[in-house]
Motif scaffolding. Structure first.
Motif, PDB file in Angstrom:
ATOM      1  N   ALA A   1     -17.378 -30.423  -9.033  1.00  0.00           N
ATOM      2  CA  ALA A   1     -16.056 -29.797  -9.104  1.00  0.00           C
ATOM      3  C   ALA A   1     -16.103 -28.740 -10.209  1.00  0.00           C
ATOM      4  O   ALA A   1     -16.827 -28.888 -11.185  1.00  0.00           O
ATOM      5  CB  ALA A   1     -14.997 -30.835  -9.423  1.00  0.00           C
ATOM      6  N   ASP A   2     -15.331 -27.682 -10.037  1.00  0.00           N
ATOM      7  CA  ASP A   2     -15.307 -26.631 -11.057  1.00  0.00           C
ATOM      8  C   ASP A   2     -14.094 -26.795 -11.968  1.00  0.00           C
ATOM      9  O   ASP A   2     -13.287 -27.696 -11.797  1.00  0.00           O
ATOM     10  CB  ASP A   2     -15.323 -25.246 -10.409  1.00  0.00           C
ATOM     11  N   GLY A   3     -13.969 -25.916 -12.933  1.00  0.00           N
ATOM     12  CA  GLY A   3     -12.884 -25.993 -13.904  1.00  0.00           C
ATOM     13  C   GLY A   3     -11.505 -25.830 -13.290  1.00  0.00           C
ATOM     14  O   GLY A   3     -10.517 -26.306 -13.836  1.00  0.00           O
ATOM     15  N   ASP A   4     -11.414 -25.125 -12.163  1.00  0.00           N
ATOM     16  CA  ASP A   4     -10.113 -24.957 -11.505  1.00  0.00           C
ATOM     17  C   ASP A   4      -9.588 -26.282 -10.941  1.00  0.00           C
ATOM     18  O   ASP A   4      -8.383 -26.469 -10.805  1.00  0.00           O
ATOM     19  CB  ASP A   4     -10.213 -23.932 -10.371  1.00  0.00           C
TER      20      ASP A   4
ATOM     21  N   VAL B   1     -13.981 -40.963 -16.910  1.00  0.00           N
ATOM     22  CA  VAL B   1     -15.447 -40.823 -16.916  1.00  0.00           C
ATOM     23  C   VAL B   1     -15.914 -40.252 -15.583  1.00  0.00           C
ATOM     24  O   VAL B   1     -16.801 -39.393 -15.544  1.00  0.00           O
ATOM     25  CB  VAL B   1     -16.125 -42.173 -17.230  1.00  0.00           C
ATOM     26  N   THR B   2     -15.309 -40.686 -14.499  1.00  0.00           N
ATOM     27  CA  THR B   2     -15.662 -40.157 -13.179  1.00  0.00           C
ATOM     28  C   THR B   2     -15.367 -38.667 -13.090  1.00  0.00           C
ATOM     29  O   THR B   2     -16.177 -37.892 -12.570  1.00  0.00           O
ATOM     30  CB  THR B   2     -14.907 -40.920 -12.073  1.00  0.00           C
ATOM     31  N   VAL B   3     -14.213 -38.237 -13.618  1.00  0.00           N
ATOM     32  CA  VAL B   3     -13.871 -36.815 -13.634  1.00  0.00           C
ATOM     33  C   VAL B   3     -14.888 -36.042 -14.462  1.00  0.00           C
ATOM     34  O   VAL B   3     -15.361 -34.977 -14.063  1.00  0.00           O
ATOM     35  CB  VAL B   3     -12.437 -36.600 -14.168  1.00  0.00           C
ATOM     36  N   TRP B   4     -15.264 -36.580 -15.607  1.00  0.00           N
ATOM     37  CA  TRP B   4     -16.253 -35.929 -16.470  1.00  0.00           C
ATOM     38  C   TRP B   4     -17.593 -35.788 -15.749  1.00  0.00           C
ATOM     39  O   TRP B   4     -18.242 -34.739 -15.815  1.00  0.00           O
ATOM     40  CB  TRP B   4     -16.424 -36.723 -17.766  1.00  0.00           C
ATOM     41  N   VAL B   5     -18.019 -36.846 -15.039  1.00  0.00           N
ATOM     42  CA  VAL B   5     -19.286 -36.795 -14.302  1.00  0.00           C
ATOM     43  C   VAL B   5     -19.216 -35.745 -13.198  1.00  0.00           C
ATOM     44  O   VAL B   5     -20.171 -34.979 -12.994  1.00  0.00           O
ATOM     45  CB  VAL B   5     -19.638 -38.191 -13.727  1.00  0.00           C
ATOM     46  N   LEU B   6     -18.106 -35.678 -12.487  1.00  0.00           N
ATOM     47  CA  LEU B   6     -17.954 -34.679 -11.425  1.00  0.00           C
ATOM     48  C   LEU B   6     -18.025 -33.259 -11.983  1.00  0.00           C
ATOM     49  O   LEU B   6     -18.649 -32.375 -11.388  1.00  0.00           O
ATOM     50  CB  LEU B   6     -16.638 -34.877 -10.679  1.00  0.00           C
TER      51      LEU B   6
ATOM     52  N   SER C   1      -7.052 -29.172 -13.055  1.00  0.00           N
ATOM     53  CA  SER C   1      -5.598 -29.315 -13.096  1.00  0.00           C
ATOM     54  C   SER C   1      -5.093 -30.412 -12.159  1.00  0.00           C
ATOM     55  O   SER C   1      -4.032 -30.987 -12.398  1.00  0.00           O
ATOM     56  CB  SER C   1      -4.930 -27.994 -12.751  1.00  0.00           C
ATOM     57  N   TRP C   2      -5.798 -30.732 -11.107  1.00  0.00           N
ATOM     58  CA  TRP C   2      -5.362 -31.824 -10.237  1.00  0.00           C
ATOM     59  C   TRP C   2      -6.257 -33.048 -10.365  1.00  0.00           C
ATOM     60  O   TRP C   2      -5.873 -34.149  -9.979  1.00  0.00           O
ATOM     61  CB  TRP C   2      -5.274 -31.383  -8.775  1.00  0.00           C
ATOM     62  N   LEU C   3      -7.458 -32.906 -10.951  1.00  0.00           N
ATOM     63  CA  LEU C   3      -8.333 -34.066 -11.125  1.00  0.00           C
ATOM     64  C   LEU C   3      -7.910 -34.953 -12.302  1.00  0.00           C
ATOM     65  O   LEU C   3      -8.011 -36.172 -12.215  1.00  0.00           O
ATOM     66  CB  LEU C   3      -9.781 -33.620 -11.353  1.00  0.00           C
ATOM     67  N   LEU C   4      -7.449 -34.353 -13.390  1.00  0.00           N
ATOM     68  CA  LEU C   4      -7.118 -35.155 -14.570  1.00  0.00           C
ATOM     69  C   LEU C   4      -5.936 -36.109 -14.373  1.00  0.00           C
ATOM     70  O   LEU C   4      -5.962 -37.211 -14.921  1.00  0.00           O
ATOM     71  CB  LEU C   4      -6.878 -34.250 -15.780  1.00  0.00           C
ATOM     72  N   PRO C   5      -4.900 -35.761 -13.623  1.00  0.00           N
ATOM     73  CA  PRO C   5      -3.803 -36.732 -13.442  1.00  0.00           C
ATOM     74  C   PRO C   5      -4.149 -37.909 -12.529  1.00  0.00           C
ATOM     75  O   PRO C   5      -3.504 -38.961 -12.602  1.00  0.00           O
ATOM     76  CB  PRO C   5      -2.682 -35.911 -12.813  1.00  0.00           C
ATOM     77  N   VAL C   6      -5.159 -37.770 -11.689  1.00  0.00           N
ATOM     78  CA  VAL C   6      -5.475 -38.810 -10.698  1.00  0.00           C
ATOM     79  C   VAL C   6      -5.798 -40.156 -11.355  1.00  0.00           C
ATOM     80  O   VAL C   6      -5.254 -41.185 -10.937  1.00  0.00           O
ATOM     81  CB  VAL C   6      -6.595 -38.338  -9.742  1.00  0.00           C
ATOM     82  N   PRO C   7      -6.657 -40.224 -12.383  1.00  0.00           N
ATOM     83  CA  PRO C   7      -6.930 -41.545 -12.986  1.00  0.00           C
ATOM     84  C   PRO C   7      -5.688 -42.207 -13.567  1.00  0.00           C
ATOM     85  O   PRO C   7      -5.525 -43.424 -13.475  1.00  0.00           O
ATOM     86  CB  PRO C   7      -7.941 -41.238 -14.096  1.00  0.00           C
ATOM     87  N   TRP C   8      -4.786 -41.412 -14.150  1.00  0.00           N
ATOM     88  CA  TRP C   8      -3.569 -41.978 -14.730  1.00  0.00           C
ATOM     89  C   TRP C   8      -2.643 -42.511 -13.634  1.00  0.00           C
ATOM     90  O   TRP C   8      -2.015 -43.566 -13.815  1.00  0.00           O
ATOM     91  CB  TRP C   8      -2.850 -40.938 -15.584  1.00  0.00           C
TER      92      TRP C   8
END
Length: 92
Positions: free
Chosen positions: A48-51, A37-42, A54-61
């Protein structure tokens, strides 16, 4: 002790201390959901942009997995008790 009284279990001891055992699965999935949810809000707030995806999505996991490992390790250490040797390492 009468026949209706039972020995206190570890779980009852947690409740008596005002604590309860941690459900590691719920902890991990809750942290992962919060992180996603935090990534989605950012992304939706253009912080944050679409680029960066690739590194934001693995962080929550990774954070949720690390919290799960920590909770599992601390729970096992707490159940074993203070200063008890590991099985098979009694010093003989």
């Amino acid at each position: 002790m009468s026949e209706h009284e039972t020995e206190p279990t570890t779980e009852q001891g947690f409740w008596a201390q005002g604590r309860h055992p941690v459900n590691v699965g719920q902890l991990v999935m809750g942290l992962a959901f919060l992180g996603l949810v935090t990534v989605w809000v950012l992304l939706s707030a253009d912080v944050a942009d679409g680029d960066a995806l690739s590194w934001l999505l693995p962080v929550p996991w990774l954070v949720a997995g690390a919290a799960g490992l920590l909770a599992t390790t601390l729970g096992a250490a707490r159940r074993r008790g203070p200063a008890q040797p590991a099985p098979g390492q009694d010093g003989r």
